[in-house]
Scaffold this motif. Structure first.
Motif, mmCIF file in Angstrom:
data_model
loop_
_atom_site.group_PDB
_atom_site.id
_atom_site.type_symbol
_atom_site.label_atom_id
_atom_site.label_comp_id
_atom_site.label_asym_id
_atom_site.label_seq_id
_atom_site.Cartn_x
_atom_site.Cartn_y
_atom_site.Cartn_z
ATOM 1 N N CYS A 16 -20.233 59.861 -11.966
ATOM 2 C CA CYS A 16 -21.295 59.854 -10.952
ATOM 3 C C CYS A 16 -20.693 59.937 -9.564
ATOM 4 N N LYS A 33 -24.105 58.742 -4.605
ATOM 5 C CA LYS A 33 -25.564 58.758 -4.489
ATOM 6 C C LYS A 33 -26.238 58.558 -5.842
ATOM 7 N N ARG A 55 -25.804 60.548 -8.524
ATOM 8 C CA ARG A 55 -25.998 61.785 -9.279
ATOM 9 C C ARG A 55 -25.004 61.859 -10.428
ATOM 10 N N ASN A 60 -29.041 66.313 -14.887
ATOM 11 C CA ASN A 60 -29.908 65.195 -14.514
ATOM 12 C C ASN A 60 -29.228 64.309 -13.491
ATOM 13 N N THR A 61 -30.002 63.456 -12.828
ATOM 14 C CA THR A 61 -29.469 62.548 -11.824
ATOM 15 C C THR A 61 -29.962 61.146 -12.063
ATOM 16 N N SER A 74 -31.105 59.696 -7.630
ATOM 17 C CA SER A 74 -30.622 60.671 -6.649
ATOM 18 C C SER A 74 -31.532 60.722 -5.437
#
Length: 320
Positions: free
Chosen positions: A29, A32, A34, A315-316, A319
């Motif tokens: 990750c 932020k 993400r 995908n996040t 985020s």
């Protein structure tokens, strides 16, 4: 949304025969939240265990306790450590208590089997910092490990701020040392370590500096975290936890990795950590080879093989 792709497998071969297989989930990750890359279930949930320590030490810093007790980065490092209980480690934990005028008997961590003092427990530095913070803040010392104690509530608040979720959503359990630990997804763990390594939070920057300047206090000679941080020359942060947890951060870039071995194998998490560092090119081949020789040395005719790799994700998590 939970994303599941093929987990990484660590296979132990005796001769040419596969004797054991470990399934491993991993995620990368940014700061932020993400999700950039992953293997297996990137939202696999489990307890973060001792990988929480760099965040449990935050109140020790921002309460002013470090300054008031004339402690140093070494005190912060031992508070983050899962150390080996040497005289060096016990002395640093004792220094926190001495400077705070707190008796060793106030520590609630157990005396390790075959040892004589609570200071030899691998979590003694964390407990000493807990107590020092409580004394500075005029909080009760005798029940500092209870979930509803002001110290633990402050720790939960700080972690919830970093993860951007309400603290009342946390699932809390007691770690082996008696302190609370949190059930998190590995994506949340990776987010914490991305923030620990991105230099944008003053408290976390101080934690990072303390660890990278004093890696021997984080674990000990021949230990994975200590050896990795030393060989990375300040570029990486590394902290493991029990039951197959390993977290890493790329300093200055705000990227974090979290690894969970389903069966809790220590050898598998270290093998995967080195495998991923190679894939991401976060460490030179020479340094990787040194770490593999130190940490993955098995008996003659026995070897570990890692199969699988991180894949890019769409995908996040939280985020912006």
């Amino acid at each position: 949304m939970s994303t599941t792709i093929q987990p990484i497998e660590v296979r132990l071969l005796r001769g040419s025969i596969v004797e054991s297989i470990h399934r491993v989930h991993a995620v990368v990750c940014d700061s932020k939240g993400r999700v950039l890359m992953g293997a297996g279930n990137t939202n696999y949930e489990t307890f973060i265990r001792s990988a929480l320590k760099p965040f449990q030490v935050i109140p020790f810093i921002n309460s002013g306790t470090v300054e008031k007790t004339s402690c140093s980065d070494k005190s912060i490092a031992i508070a983050c450590g899962s150390h080996s209980g040497t005289t060096l480690h016990a002395r640093e934990g004792f220094r926190i208590l001495w400077n705070s005028e707190i008796e060793v008997d106030a520590l609630k961590c157990p005396i390790p089997e075959g040892r004589k003092s609570r200071l030899e427990h691998n979590c003694s530095g964390k407990h000493a910092a807990f107590l020092a913070t409580c004394k500075k803040m005029n909080w009760p010392l005798e029940n500092y490990l209870e979930v509803d104690h002001p110290l633990q509530k402050e720790i939960f608040r700080r972690v919830s701020d970093l993860l951007r979720i309400p603290s009342d959503e946390f699932v809390v359990a007691r770690d082996d040392c008696g302190a609370p630990t949190l059930k998190l997804s590995i994506s949340q763990m990776a987010l914490l370590y991305a923030q620990l390594s991105n230099s944008q939070n003053a408290d976390l920057e101080q934690v990072n500096r303390a660890i990278t300047s004093n890696p021997i206090l984080l674990a000990g000679n021949e230990s994975f975290d200590t050896e990795l941080i030393m060989r990375a020359h300040g570029q990486l942060i590394s902290k493991g936890g029990a039951e197959g947890i390993q977290c890493l951060g790329r300093n200055g870039e705000g990227m974090g990795i979290a690894i969970k071995v389903e069966d809790g194998s220590k050898r598998a998490k270290h093998a995967v950590a080195l495998h991923l560092l190679k894939q991401l090119d976060w460490l030179t081949p020479t340094r990787l080879q040194e770490l593999q020789e130190k940490n993955l040395c098995l008996n003659t005719g026995v070897q570990l093989e890692v199969h699988g790799e991180l894949r890019f994700q769409e995908n996040t998590l939280n985020s912006e």
